[in-house]
Design an enzyme around this catalytic site. Structure first.
Site, PDB file in Angstrom:
ATOM      1  N   SER A   1      33.849 -25.350  49.515  1.00  0.00           N
ATOM      2  CA  SER A   1      33.812 -25.429  48.056  1.00  0.00           C
ATOM      3  C   SER A   1      35.152 -24.970  47.515  1.00  0.00           C
ATOM      4  O   SER A   1      35.932 -24.314  48.221  1.00  0.00           O
ATOM      5  CB  SER A   1      32.688 -24.538  47.512  1.00  0.00           C
TER       6      SER A   1
ATOM      7  N   TYR B   1      27.786 -16.677  47.456  1.00  0.00           N
ATOM      8  CA  TYR B   1      28.230 -18.040  47.737  1.00  0.00           C
ATOM      9  C   TYR B   1      29.737 -18.077  47.978  1.00  0.00           C
ATOM     10  O   TYR B   1      30.218 -18.702  48.940  1.00  0.00           O
ATOM     11  CB  TYR B   1      27.843 -18.945  46.568  1.00  0.00           C
TER      12      TYR B   1
END
Length: 787
Positions: free
Chosen positions: A669, A682
């Site tokens: 990401s 995350y």
């Protein structure tokens, strides 16, 4: 590969260790080794140099050279692989890579050279890995020991209690005799019948450990019964003592029984069965003809009720010991189940089976093959399959009720078995969030065990019959989302089948008496699960990025295995694409065993594994660092990092073993490059994943395997929609508002196309690269406006 000699020499040309592998004089070897230092640096290749007659393949190790002398016709790739393996072995034997250390371990190194080159040892492992493999623990064995110890302790407690009662009885008897309040006859009007013979534990055969069916306990249920009955006639005698297993100290047991006899009691003791007589053990073939009936059950139940899949596949196989019994036909009868479709082997006479239920070869003059077939189970005669939507056919239903109260989650699990079968060795595996300690089990019908490595709670019931058709277990864990406890996996076995197929008779074709035969029948679970609903964590494929990747790879000619935990969506996606090129396999990446099974499934189905696209991920807790949920943090790391590491591990093993120059792609990401763009758990996991990709790249490059990652900007997926409680259009609008590249909206298809590029030959020399699909978001200083 033709290796003339393997050596370790100093950079000045001094030979420290050398082992020759062909018939060659010492002077010849010394001459070849003496010429090597003069040749180093003169060639263009840094891994080998050649003369008119030989090739030197070498690698520097600190101040020394590890050298292979081969002929020029030898395969250079195999030579390099051998050299690479030797370079890993030398530090394992010699702690110091200098002249003194090499000379001290010269003999060990020579033996290692022999194993690699002469004996064909090619397993690329270290000594530490070998030690680890040898010491790997068996969860089934642990469970077996726990059950045994529990039964032993329970029986000891009962024995102590009975011994205490007898001692008290002796004291009371003595008081009565002295005081004359009660006659001896009235005190001795009963007898105690103690039965230990049912304590039979077996760990052999198909029902034992290592067979994949859980416990290896016999169908005889452990029992200790104490009954008071009227005294039998004086002519009654006790049968001889058995030779079975005795629990506790034998001396204590004998004293216990002798004390009863001394008081005039009649002791009836059953003969204990021997270990080899356990019903669950699969004895070796003794009858001339053995027929094996096996059914494998695949069931997917829904959390909120209903059934999404029910599939039974059965086989009938034949094993014949002697050639003289091979000219036979088999007569069978089946139950009245209209949903079962039978299919005979191509060599069988189909008309004979259709008309008379007799299985025989099309050519009656040919005999059946003979001899034990080991794991193959003999010669296949008949196959059948049953699929249904009738929920009454489900042999075991599971209900799971998680509820959060304060700082704890209370989970109640119930099972209910139908009257169709008696189920053996039932094991119900419930996934748990990452825990620091075992869950607190407040009530359980059966035994339980916590597997901390895979974060699962295993509930086991040895036998489910009419006495316990239903049962429950309750346990408590820290606060967790209800979806964490799914999918629940179940395994069991039974001695009855859905087909109810029975062998009626064996018909000899050459006259004489029919040979003696036996039939073995078994129902086992292959994949039996209770899956969660739509609210579960999102893994790998079947949701937007994953689904787009599956479709795109299939469109470009790839054969694809889509792996996911969402068993409602996975088969639907496969069906929408077409099962010719795409198949579905359930896999929870938090469980390494499931990852390994998925890789093996891919290899079995398609014979190769060339590309891995690991797209597993959860968002994790949305709290700030001051209120960080550590349990949720651990679960996020278990999925986003440890799960991907397990996937890379087993996929790379398969590629290395088959010498496949594959491509491994992981989804990270933009949060792997910037802080503050996503929740802390995350963001941490994606930073760690980027490091994992780069580390794997450095190791797997030696095998021609490329490892890359993709870091997409904000894309509308169920992960992001659920995390922020937004619709896909709202997620896209928010991402577009802060995006650097205007006029286009990032879609899951764009990420899938990036994965296709990293998998294709167009990126053949790209490895260790993090392909950022963010429209320049991570390289632009957003504190300055375009104006």
């Amino acid at each position: 590969m033709v290796v003339l000699a393997s050596s370790i020499i100093s950079k000045s040309g001094k030979v420290l260790v050398s082992r020759q592998f062909v018939d060659m004089s010492r002077i010849r070897i010394e001459g070849l080794l003496a010429a090597f230092p003069k040749l180093v640096g003169t060639g263009k290749q840094h891994t080998y140099v050649e003369t008119e007659n030989v090739r030197y393949v070498y690698q520097p190790i600190e101040s020394l050279y590890l050298l292979l002398v081969t002929n020029k016709q030898s395969n250079i790739l195999e030579d390099l692989e051998t050299l690479r393996l030797l370079s890993k072995l030398v530090p394992e034997y010699s702690l110091s890579l200098d002249e003194e250390g090499i000379c001290r371990t010269a003999f060990e190194l020579i033996f290692a050279f022999d194993e690699v080159i002469s004996l064909g040892h090619k397993e690329n492992v270290t000594v530490a890995q070998v030690k680890q493999y040898c010491e790997m623990e068996s969860h089934e064995e642990k469970l077996h020991k726990l059950v045994m110890q529990s039964k032993i302790n329970e029986t000891k407690d009962v024995m102590k209690r009975k011994a205490s009662e007898i001692d008290k009885s002796k004291i009371d008897r003595g008081r009565v005799e002295k005081g004359g309040f009660m006659s001896l006859q009235s005190m001795g009007s009963g007898r105690i019948e103690s039965t230990f013979s049912d304590m039979s534990i077996s760990s052999s055969g198909s029902g034992g450990f290592g067979g994949g069916s859980g416990f290896g306990l016999s169908t005889d249920i452990d029992s200790f019964s104490t009954k008071t009955k009227g005294r039998p006639p004086s002519s009654a005698t006790a049968p001889p003592k058995g030779l079975g297993m005795q629990l506790g100290k034998s001396q204590r047991t004998n004293q216990f029984l002798e004390s009863l006899k001394a008081e005039g009691e009649v002791i009836l003791e059953d003969v204990q069965p021997k270990a080899g007589q356990s019903k669950s053990a699969a004895p070796p073939l003794t009858d001339p003809v053995t027929l094996n009936v096996e059914e494998k059950l695949n069931v997917t139940l829904k959390r909120d009720g209903g059934m999404s899949n029910f599939d039974v596949q059965g086989t009938l196989s034949l094993q014949i010991l002697n050639q003289e019994d091979a000219h036979i036909q088999v007569q069978i009868e089946t139950g009245a189940n209209p949903g079962i479709l039978f299919k005979t082997h191509p060599n069988m006479n189909k008309e004979l089976f259709s008309n008379e239920n007799i299985l025989g070869l099309r050519d009656p003059s040919r005999p059946f093959p003979t001899g034990q077939a080991g794991d193959a189970g003999g010669v296949g005669l008949l196959k059948w399959r049953m699929q249904t939507t009738d929920e009454s056919m489900v042999p075991l239903t599971i209900n799971c009720w998680p509820s959060v109260s304060g700082n704890e989650t209370y989970v109640n699990i119930e099972y209910e078995a139908s009257q169709m079968f008696d189920l053996r060795n039932v094991v119900i595996s419930v996934p748990l969030p990452a825990l620091r300690e075992a869950p607190r089990v407040s009530q359980v019908d059966g035994e339980w065990r916590y597997d901390s490595r895979n974060s699962t709670l295993e509930w086991s019931i040895l036998l489910v019959d009419n006495s316990n058709r239903s049962g429950s277990m309750e346990f408590v864990v820290p606060p967790a989302d209800s979806s964490v406890f799914f999918p629940i996996s179940v395994r069991f076995s039974a001695t009855s089948t859905f087909s109810d197929l029975k062998v009626v008779n064996i018909l000899p074709l050459q006259g004489g008496n029919p040979p003696k035969f036996s039939q073995r029948t078994q129902l086992i679970t292959e994949n039996y699960q209770v899956v969660g609903g739509q609210g579960g964590p999102y893994h790998r494929c079947c949701r937007w990025i994953g689904e787009e990747a599956v479709r795109l790879f299939a469109e470009n000619g790839a054969f694809v295995v889509a792996a996911d935990i969402q068993d409602e969506l996975g088969p639907h996606v496969v069906a929408s694409i077409g099962s010719e090129r795409v198949s579905y396999c359930h896999c929870d990446v938090r469980d390494e065993n499931q990852v390994e099974k998925t890789v093996n499934y891919t290899l079995d189905k398609y014979g190769s594994l060339d590309i891995l696209f690991s797209n597993a991920g959860v968002m994790g807790p949305m709290t700030g660092i001051l209120d960080l949920d550590i349990q949720g943090f651990d679960n996020t790391m278990a999925t986003n990092v440890r799960g991907v590491a397990a996937t890379i591990k087993h996929a790379a093993r398969a590629m290395v073993a088959r010498k496949i120059h594959g491509s491994i792609i992981c989804t990270t990401s933009v949060a792997a490059s910037l802080g503050g763009t996503a929740p802390h758990a995350y963001t941490t996991s994606k930073h760690a994943l980027l490091g994992l990709v780069r580390g794997a790249c450095s190791e797997l490059g030696a095998y021609g395997i490329r490892v890359n990652s993709i870091s997409p900007f904000g894309v509308a997926t169920p992960l992001s929609c659920k995390a922020y409680n937004l619709q896909p259009s709202e997620v896209e609008a928010n991402s577009s508002a802060i995006a650097n590249l205007k006029g286009i909206v990032l879609k899951a298809r764009h990420v899938a196309e990036a994965a296709l590029f990293l998998a294709a030959d167009e990126s053949a020399y790209v490895s260790g690269h993090n392909l950022v699909v963010d429209g320049g978001f991570t390289v632009v200083d957003h504190s300055y406006s375009a104006n």
